[in-house]
Scaffold this motif. Structure first.
Motif, short mmCIF file in Angstrom:
data_model
loop_
_atom_site.label_atom_id
_atom_site.label_comp_id
_atom_site.label_asym_id
_atom_site.label_seq_id
_atom_site.Cartn_x
_atom_site.Cartn_y
_atom_site.Cartn_z
N LEU A 103 -24.62 16.47 57.49
CA LEU A 103 -23.44 16.85 58.28
C LEU A 103 -22.27 15.91 57.98
O LEU A 103 -21.12 16.36 57.90
N LEU A 104 -22.56 14.64 57.81
CA LEU A 104 -21.50 13.70 57.45
C LEU A 104 -20.88 14.07 56.10
O LEU A 104 -19.66 13.95 55.92
N ALA A 117 -17.85 12.59 64.93
CA ALA A 117 -18.95 12.48 65.90
C ALA A 117 -18.90 13.63 66.90
O ALA A 117 -19.94 14.22 67.25
N GLN A 118 -17.69 13.99 67.35
CA GLN A 118 -17.55 15.11 68.27
C GLN A 118 -17.95 16.42 67.61
O GLN A 118 -18.61 17.28 68.24
N ASP A 119 -17.59 16.58 66.34
CA ASP A 119 -17.94 17.80 65.62
C ASP A 119 -19.45 17.93 65.46
O ASP A 119 -20.02 19.02 65.61
N ILE A 120 -20.11 16.82 65.14
CA ILE A 120 -21.56 16.86 64.99
C ILE A 120 -22.21 17.30 66.30
O ILE A 120 -23.10 18.16 66.31
N GLU A 121 -21.76 16.73 67.41
CA GLU A 121 -22.32 17.11 68.70
C GLU A 121 -22.04 18.58 69.01
O GLU A 121 -22.89 19.29 69.56
N HIS A 122 -20.84 19.05 68.65
CA HIS A 122 -20.51 20.46 68.89
C HIS A 122 -21.46 21.38 68.14
O HIS A 122 -22.01 22.32 68.73
N LEU A 155 -19.30 24.05 58.29
CA LEU A 155 -18.42 24.12 59.45
C LEU A 155 -17.83 22.76 59.82
O LEU A 155 -16.80 22.69 60.50
N MET A 156 -18.46 21.70 59.37
CA MET A 156 -17.94 20.35 59.64
C MET A 156 -16.58 20.13 58.98
O MET A 156 -15.83 19.24 59.37
N SER A 157 -16.22 20.95 58.01
CA SER A 157 -14.93 20.79 57.32
C SER A 157 -13.80 21.55 58.03
O SER A 157 -12.68 21.59 57.52
#
Length: 241
Positions: A103-104, A117-122, A155-157
């Protein structure tokens, strides 16, 4: 007024003397989930690779515009910075990295650690199975879990357009249903999607509009729900007379 995200006009792709795509045209507007269906070998994946500039040596003609800008000649890695992401057929996760590390990698264009970090949690809330296995190596996941990871990584992008290439391929029926549930969830969040898929029924049920590709040609287009009831689609792709 609807914003056009992607426009493909008169796209042709030839490998030597073999024409894989023959003058195909399609478009995707902001917020839409558009699906491109067709049999194996119809030219669907080739179309996606032409959009992303990831084809091997071959002859490509036609016009592809993304957010009003021509994509011809652009390097594929530049497209991620322009918020265009693709989940390839076969998933392509980093097997020797953990879910969290994958994910990173999806957020490599950003240096905002708090936002990452917020995106990963989302996305962990959308893909709870991944959260349970956050430190697990991606190569040890099932095919369906790897598909979820590949989607979450893309989606992380923060893509303005997400390309999905055969997300249900090789998965169990239960996992296929789960993947399409996630696709509908992502679409409902306003993310624009172009979905290439062999499972015509599920793809058309999820999509707003659809295109049918046969032997490199777009042979039909329309409202996805109406296409589900079209006798030609039923006979060719839904196994109904």
């Amino acid at each position: 007024m609807t914003t056009n995200i992607l426009k493909v006009e008169d796209l042709s792709v030839a490998y030597g003397g073999i024409k894989a795509v023959k003058g195909a045209s399609l478009e995707v507007n902001e917020g839409e989930l558009v699906t491109l269906i067709g049999a194996n070998g119809a030219g669907k994946t080739t179309t996606l690779k032409a959009i992303t500039g990831t084809l091997p040596n071959c002859k490509v003609s036609g016009h592809i515009t993304y957010l009003g800008q021509a994509l011809k000649g652009q390097s594929s890695f530049n497209l991620v910075q322009q918020k265009l992401a693709m989940v390839p057929e076969g998933r392509g996760v980093f097997t020797r990295m953990s879910i969290h590390e994958n994910l990173l990698m999806g957020a490599y264009t950003s240096d905002d650690k708090q936002q990452i970090a917020q995106d990963i949690e989302h996305w962990f809330t959308v893909f709870p199975r991944l959260k349970e296995r956050a430190s697990q190596m991606a190569g040890t996941l099932s095919g369906g879990e790897q598909q979820m990871l590949a989607m979450a990584r893309a989606l992380m992008s923060h893509p303005k357009l997400l390309l999905l290439d055969e997300p249900s391929m090789g998965l169990s029926p239960i996992m296929v249903e789960k993947i399409f549930e996630v696709i509908r969830t992502v679409s409902a969040q306003g993310i624009t999607i172009l979905l290439v898929e062999q499972n015509a029924k599920l793809a058309l049920e999820a999509a707003h509009r659809g295109y049918v590709m046969e032997s490199g040609l777009i042979t039909m287009t329309g409202n996805a729900k109406e296409m589900l009831n079209d006798p030609r689609v039923k006979a060719a792709y839904l196994g109904e007379a």
